[in-house]
Design a protein around this motif. Structure first.
Motif, PDB file in Angstrom:
ATOM      1  N   ASP A 133       4.519  32.088 -14.281  1.00 38.91           N
ATOM      2  CA  ASP A 133       5.124  32.792 -15.366  1.00 38.91           C
ATOM      3  C   ASP A 133       6.604  32.963 -15.391  1.00 38.91           C
ATOM      4  OD1 ASP A 133       2.438  32.980 -16.063  1.00 38.91           O
ATOM      5  OD2 ASP A 133       2.007  35.056 -15.507  1.00 38.91           O
ATOM      6  N   ALA A 134       7.075  33.070 -14.199  1.00 38.08           N
ATOM      7  CA  ALA A 134       8.587  33.293 -14.164  1.00 38.08           C
ATOM      8  C   ALA A 134       9.474  32.180 -14.224  1.00 38.08           C
ATOM      9  CB  ALA A 134       9.209  33.965 -12.756  1.00 38.08           C
ATOM     10  N   GLY A 135       8.679  30.826 -14.218  1.00 39.70           N
ATOM     11  CA  GLY A 135       9.491  29.560 -14.601  1.00 39.70           C
ATOM     12  C   GLY A 135       9.628  28.804 -13.461  1.00 39.70           C
ATOM     13  N   PHE A 136       8.543  28.675 -12.567  1.00 39.62           N
ATOM     14  CA  PHE A 136       8.334  27.875 -11.267  1.00 39.62           C
ATOM     15  C   PHE A 136       7.004  27.083 -11.511  1.00 39.62           C
ATOM     16  CE2 PHE A 136      10.719  31.462  -9.573  1.00 39.62           C
ATOM     17  CZ  PHE A 136      11.752  30.692  -8.874  1.00 39.62           C
ATOM     18  N   ASP A 137       7.182  25.918 -11.112  1.00 39.40           N
ATOM     19  CA  ASP A 137       6.197  24.776 -11.141  1.00 39.40           C
ATOM     20  C   ASP A 137       5.767  24.597  -9.747  1.00 39.40           C
ATOM     21  OD1 ASP A 137       4.271  22.757 -11.396  1.00 39.40           O
ATOM     22  OD2 ASP A 137       5.595  21.368 -12.203  1.00 39.40           O
TER      23      ASP A 137
END
Length: 579
Positions: free
Chosen positions: A436-440
């Motif tokens: 959700d924070a922008g990490f894959d």
């Protein structure tokens, strides 16, 4: 309903039932064990504490005791060390170091590279023979033997030359050649006996807290004539001794040691006449004994209660009581210093900000842990205020803003290695908010011999984040931060040791060296706290969960408290049974 006694109730129980712990000066005044022919030798139902555990205890041989839990029991019953931590009813008291066999916590020379300890008058073994400096030296010497798995502090600190591979040139008194003139010279120079009661430790480098180090079982005295008696030979220097020896996976009976003199022991008291110590008892059966057994009211569990048994404890009502205490281990994530994805400090801090410690802890069992903000738990003097605190649930929105400000391409791809099986669900809970924070996120579960695998350099090279856990050997950050972040003692061409993220920073190393040399306890604690704060601000690691343990006992067990200084065990030094 389930009962957990607070400190007020504990203090009352101590005063009314077992008496306050006697703290005296060198020449004493504390109660002395009875020397009558039968006192303490006959198990009476009214004066017997029964302790039960699944076991088995690995050994009672002091130099083989590496478990903080085993040390906690041994230290209060039969094993004395040069220094020890007080059996108090509050945390401040429990992490107070005092002289035990020694008259004080030791006298360092100017740079703390040599420490002198003077033994108390009247300290004896269970056979009545005096404990001498030679017994202390022999005990320390045994820890160098390759067949004895000691904690390794004597090897690290004593001024004895090491080989290129880090092993000692001294092999201990048991190994072949261990009694040669050269071997004797090595250990006698490092552990000097000025006389029968005065021992001087000569160290390879200054160690500001060596007084804490000698509280470990590794530095306990050992009577040379007991060599070869076996790993369960608990030859006593304390208020209890084994009545008929120890049977592994079964247990034994601790009775009062008639040669123990309370006047020479400021820490221990005369407790129950006998302690019946049973092994091979699983937690479910132990709780059933407490609730339904003939002598369950005087029974104490030495194993923490699994969360699955919490409902049964609640249903036990007034027949059982419990206490919650911080455990030894902290779960954390080591961030790989070789990671390209997490090269920027801002990105590492964003990952920490997005970490949902609360969800992770709940998935692992809310009754067995609490979210934490540091590897330095409350039991350590260097525990400090939270750093970069976004609440236990983390903050995905703030983490996204941090990534935008860092001007990195999102999603940021990271690979996270963790122990497979019991952690799968908890790691999935972390993954959701990270994404959700922008990490894959790619989670990689490693199975067999997990800690052996992550000790290999290739794991830190192949993964961006590595799950691990750790706990202190005694209440000092010096047993936490250097083992995990000092590259000099960890990193080699193929291995990262316990520095799982391959962290290496000369400034941090210098700061750790300075903290280790610092003599004043308050200054030393502040120095370690600043180092840890810096590591957290840098994003070198992400703390997750402090273990939390629950212990149960019968209703007639008095002063039931836990001791986080000894890894979160029941404090045997104050526990008793009602009359």
């Amino acid at each position: 309903m389930r009962r957990s006694r607070g400190l007020t109730a504990v203090a009352v129980a101590l005063t009314l039932v077992v008496g306050a712990t006697a703290c005296t000066d060198d020449e004493g005044g504390a109660p002395r064990a009875s020397t009558t022919s039968t006192e303490g030798r006959v198990s009476g139902a009214k004066d017997q504490l029964t302790v039960v555990a699944a076991g088995p205890v690995d050994a009672w041989d002091p130099q083989r005791i590496t478990s903080r839990q085993a040390a906690g029991f041994a230290s209060r019953t039969w094993m004395r060390t040069l220094t020890a931590y007080e059996p108090a009813t509050d945390l401040a008291g429990q992490r107070t170091l005092t002289g035990d066999l020694a008259r004080s916590t030791g006298l360092p020379n100017k740079d703390a590279s040599a420490w002198t300890f003077t033994l108390r008058k009247g300290v004896t073994w269970q056979d009545g023979s005096p404990i001498t400096c030679q017994d202390v030296r022999y005990g320390v010497a045994r820890s160098f033997d390759a067949k004895i798995s000691s904690s390794g502090y004597a090897l690290n600190y004593l001024d004895i030359p090491k080989k290129p591979d880090g092993t000692s040139t001294y092999r201990g008194p048991i190994a072949a050649g261990g009694t040669s003139a050269r071997s004797k010279e090595l250990i006698q120079d490092a552990v000097e006996c000025k006389d029968a009661r005065t021992v001087v430790f000569h160290l390879a480098e200054p160690v500001g807290n060596f007084d804490e180090v000698v509280s470990l079982p590794e530095f306990a005295p050992y009577k040379r004539s007991r060599e070869g008696k076996g790993g369960y030979d608990a030859f006593s220097s304390g208020p209890y001794e084994l009545e008929d020896g120890w049977t592994p996976s079964s247990g034994g009976t601790w009775v009062r040691n008639r040669e123990w003199d309370g006047a020479s022991d400021p820490l221990r008291r005369v407790g129950p006449a006998t302690i019946l110590h049973k092994e091979g008892v699983e937690p479910k059966d132990a709780l059933e004994t407490i609730v339904e057994g003939d002598d369950g009211g005087r029974t104490l569990m030495l194993d923490p209660l699994p969360s699955a048994l919490t409902p049964a404890l609640d249903e036990a009502g007034e027949t059982a009581q419990s206490v919650d205490v911080d455990g030894q281990l902290v779960d954390y994530l080591a961030v790989s210093a070789t990671s390209t994805s997490l090269k920027k400090q801002a990105v590492r801090r964003a990952l920490a900000t997005a970490t949902d410690r609360e969800a992770y802890t709940q998935e692992r069992g809310a009754a067995t842990g609490t979210p934490t903000w540091s590897l330095l738990g409350a039991a350590l003097p260097s525990a400090h205020e939270t750093v970069l605190d976004r609440g236990p649930a983390g903050d995905a929105a703030e983490a996204r803003r941090m990534l935008r400000k860092a001007k990195v391409k999102v999603p940021v791809r990271i690979s996270v290695a963790h122990r497979g099986g019991d952690l799968d669900a908890a790691m999935k809970r972390l993954e959701g908010q990270w994404e959700d924070a922008g990490f894959d996120v790619t989670l990689k579960a490693l199975d067999d011999d997990y800690f052996t695998q992550i000790g290999q350099r290739k794991v830190a090279q192949e993964h961006d984040v590595i799950w691990a856990n750790w706990g202190p050997d005694f209440p000092s950050a010096g047993t936490v931060l250097p083992p995990l972040f000092d590259d000099r003692i960890n990193l080699s061409r193929t291995s990262v040791g316990r520095d799982y993220g391959a962290f290496a920073d000369k400034d941090v190393n210098r700061a750790m060296d300075k903290a280790a040399r610092t003599r004043d306890p308050a200054d030393r604690a502040d120095a370690w706290a600043k180092i840890d704060t810096g590591l957290l601000e840098d994003g070198a690691y992400i703390p997750l969960r402090q273990s939390r343990l629950t212990y149960a006992a019968g209703s007639e067990v008095t002063a039931l408290i836990g001791n986080p200084v000894y890894g979160g065990v029941p404090e045997i030094g104050v526990i008793g049974v009602s009359e």
